[in-house]
Write a protein that holds these residues in place. Sequence first.
Motif, PDB file in Angstrom:
ATOM      1  N   ASN A 211       0.831  -1.209   0.000  1.00 56.05           N
ATOM      2  CA  ASN A 211       0.000   0.000   0.000  1.00 56.05           C
ATOM      3  C   ASN A 211       0.870   1.266   0.000  1.00 56.05           C
ATOM      4  O   ASN A 211       2.091   1.187   0.039  1.00 56.05           O
ATOM      5  CB  ASN A 211      -0.919   0.019   1.233  1.00 56.05           C
ATOM      6  CG  ASN A 211      -0.113  -0.146   2.514  1.00 56.05           C
ATOM      7  OD1 ASN A 211       0.940   0.472   2.678  1.00 56.05           O
ATOM      8  ND2 ASN A 211      -0.571  -0.997   3.408  1.00 56.05           N
ATOM      9  N   ARG A 212       0.194   2.409  -0.016  1.00 57.46           N
ATOM     10  CA  ARG A 212       0.854   3.717  -0.095  1.00 57.46           C
ATOM     11  C   ARG A 212       1.731   4.021   1.120  1.00 57.46           C
ATOM     12  O   ARG A 212       2.628   4.866   1.044  1.00 57.46           O
ATOM     13  CB  ARG A 212      -0.202   4.815  -0.264  1.00 57.46           C
ATOM     14  CG  ARG A 212      -1.129   4.938   0.923  1.00 57.46           C
ATOM     15  CD  ARG A 212      -2.302   5.833   0.603  1.00 57.46           C
ATOM     16  NE  ARG A 212      -1.894   7.174   0.277  1.00 57.46           N
ATOM     17  CZ  ARG A 212      -1.789   8.156   1.161  1.00 57.46           C
ATOM     18  NH1 ARG A 212      -2.104   7.932   2.433  1.00 57.46           N
ATOM     19  NH2 ARG A 212      -1.399   9.345   0.788  1.00 57.46           N
ATOM     20  N   GLU A 216       6.798   3.180  -2.530  1.00 56.49           N
ATOM     21  CA  GLU A 216       7.122   4.516  -3.059  1.00 56.49           C
ATOM     22  C   GLU A 216       6.636   4.637  -4.509  1.00 56.49           C
ATOM     23  O   GLU A 216       6.065   5.635  -4.894  1.00 56.49           O
ATOM     24  CB  GLU A 216       8.651   4.678  -2.994  1.00 56.49           C
ATOM     25  CG  GLU A 216       9.201   5.976  -3.532  1.00 56.49           C
ATOM     26  CD  GLU A 216       8.887   7.173  -2.664  1.00 56.49           C
ATOM     27  OE1 GLU A 216       8.740   7.009  -1.420  1.00 56.49           O
ATOM     28  OE2 GLU A 216       8.774   8.290  -3.215  1.00 56.49           O
ATOM     29  N   ASN A 217       6.890   3.594  -5.300  1.00 55.30           N
ATOM     30  CA  ASN A 217       6.429   3.630  -6.687  1.00 55.30           C
ATOM     31  C   ASN A 217       6.424   2.219  -7.260  1.00 55.30           C
ATOM     32  O   ASN A 217       7.059   1.311  -6.723  1.00 55.30           O
ATOM     33  CB  ASN A 217       7.311   4.556  -7.544  1.00 55.30           C
ATOM     34  CG  ASN A 217       8.767   4.161  -7.495  1.00 55.30           C
ATOM     35  OD1 ASN A 217       9.136   3.077  -7.924  1.00 55.30           O
ATOM     36  ND2 ASN A 217       9.624   5.019  -6.950  1.00 55.30           N
ATOM     37  N   ARG A 317      -2.086   7.239 -12.150  1.00 57.70           N
ATOM     38  CA  ARG A 317      -2.329   7.492 -10.716  1.00 57.70           C
ATOM     39  C   ARG A 317      -3.680   6.913 -10.344  1.00 57.70           C
ATOM     40  O   ARG A 317      -4.653   7.093 -11.063  1.00 57.70           O
ATOM     41  CB  ARG A 317      -2.271   8.983 -10.444  1.00 57.70           C
ATOM     42  CG  ARG A 317      -0.896   9.522 -10.887  1.00 57.70           C
ATOM     43  CD  ARG A 317      -0.481  10.762 -10.169  1.00 57.70           C
ATOM     44  NE  ARG A 317       0.892  11.086 -10.519  1.00 57.70           N
ATOM     45  CZ  ARG A 317       1.936  10.923  -9.694  1.00 57.70           C
ATOM     46  NH1 ARG A 317       1.763  10.430  -8.490  1.00 57.70           N
ATOM     47  NH2 ARG A 317       3.144  11.262 -10.093  1.00 57.70           N
ATOM     48  N   TRP A 323      -3.780   3.437  -2.874  1.00 55.16           N
ATOM     49  CA  TRP A 323      -2.706   3.871  -3.771  1.00 55.16           C
ATOM     50  C   TRP A 323      -2.551   5.374  -3.981  1.00 55.16           C
ATOM     51  O   TRP A 323      -1.692   5.788  -4.751  1.00 55.16           O
ATOM     52  CB  TRP A 323      -2.888   3.208  -5.152  1.00 55.16           C
ATOM     53  CG  TRP A 323      -2.763   1.721  -5.125  1.00 55.16           C
ATOM     54  CD1 TRP A 323      -3.731   0.830  -5.442  1.00 55.16           C
ATOM     55  CD2 TRP A 323      -1.605   0.942  -4.755  1.00 55.16           C
ATOM     56  NE1 TRP A 323      -3.267  -0.451  -5.306  1.00 55.16           N
ATOM     57  CE2 TRP A 323      -1.957  -0.407  -4.880  1.00 55.16           C
ATOM     58  CE3 TRP A 323      -0.304   1.261  -4.309  1.00 55.16           C
ATOM     59  CZ2 TRP A 323      -1.068  -1.444  -4.589  1.00 55.16           C
ATOM     60  CZ3 TRP A 323       0.578   0.237  -4.028  1.00 55.16           C
ATOM     61  CH2 TRP A 323       0.194  -1.095  -4.165  1.00 55.16           C
ATOM     62  N   GLU A 324      -3.384   6.180  -3.331  1.00 58.92           N
ATOM     63  CA  GLU A 324      -3.271   7.630  -3.525  1.00 58.92           C
ATOM     64  C   GLU A 324      -1.802   8.066  -3.369  1.00 58.92           C
ATOM     65  O   GLU A 324      -1.150   7.728  -2.394  1.00 58.92           O
ATOM     66  CB  GLU A 324      -4.140   8.324  -2.458  1.00 58.92           C
ATOM     67  CG  GLU A 324      -4.245   9.819  -2.592  1.00 58.92           C
ATOM     68  CD  GLU A 324      -5.195  10.220  -3.708  1.00 58.92           C
ATOM     69  OE1 GLU A 324      -6.359   9.823  -3.665  1.00 58.92           O
ATOM     70  OE2 GLU A 324      -4.724  10.920  -4.632  1.00 58.92           O
ATOM     71  N   VAL A 326       0.845   7.144  -5.098  1.00 60.62           N
ATOM     72  CA  VAL A 326       1.893   6.218  -5.575  1.00 60.62           C
ATOM     73  C   VAL A 326       1.900   6.210  -7.112  1.00 60.62           C
ATOM     74  O   VAL A 326       0.915   5.815  -7.729  1.00 60.62           O
ATOM     75  CB  VAL A 326       1.642   4.770  -5.080  1.00 60.62           C
ATOM     76  CG1 VAL A 326       2.740   3.836  -5.576  1.00 60.62           C
ATOM     77  CG2 VAL A 326       1.526   4.733  -3.571  1.00 60.62           C
TER      78      VAL A 326
END
Length: 482
Positions: A211-212, A216-217, A317, A323-324, A326
Amino acid sequence: PETGCLSIIVLGASGDLAKKKTFPALFNLYRQGFLNPDEVHIFGYARTKISDEELRDRIRGYLVDEKNAEQAEALSKFLQLIKYVSGPYDAEEGFQRLDKAISEHEISKNSTEGSSRRLFYLALPPSVYPSVCKMIKTCCMNKSDLGGWTRIVVEKPFGKDLESAEQLSSQIGELFDESQIYRIDHYLGKELVQNMLVLRFANRFFLPLWNRDNIENVQIVFREDFGTEGRGGYFDEYGIIRDIIQNHLLQVLCLVAMEKPISLKPEHIRDEKVKVLQSVVPISDDEVVLGQYEGYRDDDTVPNDSNTPTFATTILRIHNERWEGVPFILKAGKALNSRKAEIRIQFKDVPGDIFRCQKQGRNEFVIRLQPSEAMYMKLTVKQPGLDMNTVQSELDLSYGQRYQGVAIPEAYERLILDTIKGDQQHFVRRDELKVAWEIFTPLLHRIDKGEVKSIPYKPGSRGPKEADQLLEKAGYLQTHGY
Ligand code: BG6
């Protein structure tokens, strides 16, 4: 398993896809005993006027190494199962002959003892899908009173944008029920793509980290070290986003990002994929870099002023709780420095790190889809020795080593077998396809109008340097080695 007569009809039998993918996959299924010669017959259909024997000769070379005696024997038996019918794609006359050939086969196999199954594989360009489907519906449906089915397998490109894809879906949807339509995305048949759900939902390790708060990505990358070679004309109409990103990479993104389905039923899985796609926000132009390799326009079938991208990096996005913030970086390119497809999940730095090890690189989890399937985790350990130094190392699960001697099936083999079994889990549902086109259509239209330009890059390079700059801006930390 179902028994009874099975007719597999490959439409577009003399084309490239059929030769290189469909027939070899059928042969491998046959060799492994999945196609029972007492039940199965394969029909090739195309416009070219050739005999059964000529079709067999055309595909033979793609099927096996003929020096291998065991394979050569299986090959000659397999080829005997193939018959050829020639005819146009838009006239009943040809399809009536095809139907007659299939029915004769069904009678000869005494299909009254079981159901009769008809699988139509459209190895054809989408422009003829509507007429071919109409002909199948009018002339070639399964007529057995004892059950059985008629199924249609279609390939991409399924449309060019949202509108054309929806139009195609409606035309086919008027003729066949969604449960009869199998839209192939062959990435869904790859071993490590199929492993994604197991990895994510059967391992306690990953559940709390995915998760977020921790990631990081995410980067999903496809590279090829060759250009469009001979496919320039087709490719120029589509470009790398339609060819690779909107389908293959987006499907992989779904499996990385979706929530846990309530069960493994195909509909439950596909419901979750649709939800995550619906949470993707419109792509912003400053999060896109397009490229075109130098020499691409030398192909006679490519216009001299083509802006078609052969490379693209785009950031997607996902606007949801997990995921906000990321970035999901999707990157694909032809004529690059290597051939590879992988998912790289980069974790956040350790807060208050007393070893200062961020400098050596982050924790990263890499899933290599091809070549040489592998999963590995990059992590920091103490450098062996008397000093208290840290070093980046790997926990490595390379399939070639861990599963020595286990043959990993080709994507097309699995997917064709699924169509015979009636399992739609690894096929793209109509609503899924629609959202996938919704995500990319505005950007594609801007590219088609020349509003987003492709930057030239050298064949054999990493692509335009602007793409690396975009990755850096998105917070991706370049790692080295391995
Ligand atoms: C196809 C694309 O869908 O996938 C090709 O049209 C591409 O351009 C191919 O080369 C890549 O598939 P794979 O399985 O070799 O990664």
